[in-house]
Design an enzyme around this catalytic site. Structure first.
Site, PDB file in Angstrom:
ATOM      1  N   ARG A 210       0.845  -1.208   0.000  1.00 33.23           N
ATOM      2  CA  ARG A 210       0.000   0.000   0.000  1.00 33.23           C
ATOM      3  C   ARG A 210       0.872   1.248   0.000  1.00 33.23           C
ATOM      4  NH1 ARG A 210      -3.770  -3.475   3.167  1.00 33.23           N
ATOM      5  NH2 ARG A 210      -2.513  -3.170   5.024  1.00 33.23           N
ATOM      6  N   CYS A 341      -2.953 -14.605  -3.588  1.00 31.91           N
ATOM      7  CA  CYS A 341      -2.604 -15.102  -2.253  1.00 31.91           C
ATOM      8  C   CYS A 341      -2.867 -16.600  -2.166  1.00 31.91           C
ATOM      9  CB  CYS A 341      -3.357 -14.339  -1.165  1.00 31.91           C
ATOM     10  SG  CYS A 341      -5.139 -14.480  -1.292  1.00 31.91           S
TER      11      CYS A 341
HETATM   12  N1  SAH Z   1      -6.777  -5.284  -0.752  1.00 29.98           N
HETATM   13  C1  SAH Z   1      -7.477  -5.433   0.496  1.00 29.98           C
HETATM   14  C2  SAH Z   1      -7.696  -6.885   0.881  1.00 29.98           C
HETATM   15  C3  SAH Z   1      -8.515  -7.689  -0.109  1.00 29.98           C
HETATM   16  S1  SAH Z   1      -9.126  -9.184   0.539  1.00 29.98           S
HETATM   17  C4  SAH Z   1      -6.726  -4.653   1.580  1.00 29.98           C
HETATM   18  O1  SAH Z   1      -5.671  -4.060   1.279  1.00 29.98           O
HETATM   19  O2  SAH Z   1      -7.180  -4.612   2.723  1.00 29.98           O
HETATM   20  C5  SAH Z   1     -10.198  -9.725  -0.715  1.00 29.98           C
HETATM   21  C6  SAH Z   1     -11.544  -9.026  -0.803  1.00 29.98           C
HETATM   22  O3  SAH Z   1     -12.202  -9.537  -1.935  1.00 29.98           O
HETATM   23  C7  SAH Z   1     -12.488  -9.231   0.362  1.00 29.98           C
HETATM   24  O4  SAH Z   1     -12.818  -7.970   0.896  1.00 29.98           O
HETATM   25  C8  SAH Z   1     -13.750  -9.873  -0.255  1.00 29.98           C
HETATM   26  O5  SAH Z   1     -14.955  -9.342   0.289  1.00 29.98           O
HETATM   27  C9  SAH Z   1     -13.618  -9.477  -1.688  1.00 29.98           C
HETATM   28  N2  SAH Z   1     -14.244 -10.333  -2.710  1.00 29.98           N
HETATM   29  C10 SAH Z   1     -14.260 -11.678  -2.771  1.00 29.98           C
HETATM   30  N3  SAH Z   1     -14.812 -12.090  -3.922  1.00 29.98           N
HETATM   31  C11 SAH Z   1     -15.164 -10.979  -4.611  1.00 29.98           C
HETATM   32  C12 SAH Z   1     -15.761 -10.744  -5.880  1.00 29.98           C
HETATM   33  N4  SAH Z   1     -16.094 -11.761  -6.703  1.00 29.98           N
HETATM   34  N5  SAH Z   1     -15.952  -9.465  -6.284  1.00 29.98           N
HETATM   35  C13 SAH Z   1     -15.628  -8.446  -5.459  1.00 29.98           C
HETATM   36  N6  SAH Z   1     -15.033  -8.608  -4.251  1.00 29.98           N
HETATM   37  C14 SAH Z   1     -14.815  -9.855  -3.839  1.00 29.98           C
END
Ligand code: SAH
Length: 397
Positions: A210, A341
């Protein structure tokens, strides 16, 4: 003391200090859930002290490879102190830090994050489950924190035959037990709820990425940013801090987006610079492609598409698809931060998948930097399985 004897030739992995022993490697012996067992080769040579998990395919996880070491409260105190001492030397620019990262810290199945004065822990293996009270006391003593919340509600607990548990493990008298906490990351203010957020509440593994993103957004002058799988908007705040004019956060979790919107305000950015979309990322990328929208930077940080190597092929198609769409939506010179991940997708395979996406999109890109999890989520040289987060920062040619 119970003894578990391995089949002939199966001692190699413990010799290499790899902590897992699979059911199929065992010749005889067993233990109760979480019980300390002595691991021996077929010839009766000492290999390790481990903890047994009768319900799991990973039947034993090693605590120690030193015959003289006793697995007792002092052992857990030593391991926890060592892990915390390592984090202190990293001089992380945040009051939110992963203190214990499972196998890498010699504590298989234990995850502990520190959020200010609150700890949040996951006990994901029978061994740490059995020692929970001892571990809880050692965590408070070594960290100086007084509050410890347990979030042992991950699905991997099913494979261990353990049910879901969450709630306060340690809370001082008179503390009302508020589960909402505030943290600071690179000078940004963020919030989370240890009881309600994903995992332990926040994705600390992306902290350094980030920060890099904020710097690149500024350096490249990215104006329009797409944050796909935004969760509570960590990369959104980074983009705005980097000077982005307009950021779209897309996630399928409405509560996460509410928090993302709150984070924009909390950090003093005009709400008009942010749009939160409760939607599927793939479908949104497709819609934006049809609408002819363009972006100067895109982040794709999806959940684990491949929980194991067996799912790698289907996951590969899903990764390729979103990356192809992102490379179409990016302006030439635009920045893509793309992550996986999935433990089942190696860094090398992920690179190939993104290369394939580029071919299909008719786009090439400069590889600006390979990305990984923040250093408080370490990988050890003996346990490469611990490496899970991989990413690429790409500048579209
Ligand atoms: N980048 C974020 C972490 C992402 S975790 C950070 O820096 O904090 C992955 C996220 O993907 C979760 O919030 C989950 O709700 C979302 N997610 C899972 N499947 C999804 C989909 N098909 N479309 C949109 N969001 C999704």
């Amino acid at each position: 003391m119970k003894v578990i004897k391995l089949r002939a030739g199966k001692e190699r992995s413990l010799h290499k200090r790899h902590p897992w022993v699979f059911e199929g490697s065992i010749a005889k012996g067993s233990g109760d859930a979480g019980e300390t067992v002595r691991m021996e080769s077929h010839e009766g040579e000492f290999l390790a002290w481990g903890a047994c998990s009768p319900a799991s395919q990973i039947r034993v996880r090693a605590w120690s490879f030193e015959q003289a070491e006793r697995i007792d409260a002092a052992f857990f105190a030593r391991r926890i102190e060592r892990a915390i001492a390592f984090r202190q030397r990293l001089a992380i620019d945040s009051d939110a830090v992963r203190l214990i990262h499972g196998e890498a810290d010699g504590l298989p199945g234990l995850i502990v994050d520190r959020y200010g004065d609150t700890l949040c822990a996951q006990f994901l293996f029978a061994g740490v489950e059995r020692w929970k009270p001892v571990i809880a006391d050692a965590l408070l003593a070594a960290s100086g924190c007084v509050r410890l919340y347990e979030r042992s509600d991950a699905s991997v607990r099913d494979r261990e035959g353990l049910g879901a548990v969450s709630g306060w493990l340690r809370l001082p008298a008179g503390d009302g037990g508020a589960t909402a906490v505030a943290i600071r990351e690179h000078g940004w203010q963020l919030t989370l709820d240890v009881a309600e957020g994903h995992k332990t509440g926040y994705y600390l593994d992306q902290r350094e990425n980030r920060h890099l993103f904020a710097q690149w957004v500024r350096r490249f002058g990215c104006r329009r940013v797409f944050n796909g799988y935004s969760y509570t908007g960590g990369f959104t705040v980074a983009a705005l801090a980097g000077g982005a004019e307009q950021v779209v956060s897309v996630d399928s979790s409405a509560p996460a987006l509410v928090r993302a919107t709150a984070h924009v305000a909390l950090n003093g950015f005009d709400a008009a610079r942010h749009e939160a979309l409760d939607a599927d990322v793939n479908a949104t990328l497709r819609r934006f492609t049809q609408e002819g929208r363009r972006f100067d930077a895109i982040v794709l940080d999806p959940p684990k598409f491949a929980p194991s190597a067996a799912h790698a092929e289907r996951a590969a198609r899903a990764y390729k698809d979103i990356n192809r769409l992102a490379l179409v939506l990016l302006e030439p010179g635009g920045l893509l931060l793309t992550f996986s991940c999935s433990g089942g997708v190696s860094a090398e395979l992920f690179h190939k998948i993104v290369a394939g996406a580029g071919l299909d999109a008719g786009a090439d890109g400069y590889l600006l930097q390979r990305l990984e999890a923040a250093p408080d989520h370490p990988t050890t040289i003996t346990f490469p399985e611990g490496e899970y987060l991989k990413g690429l920062a790409i500048v579209k040619a």
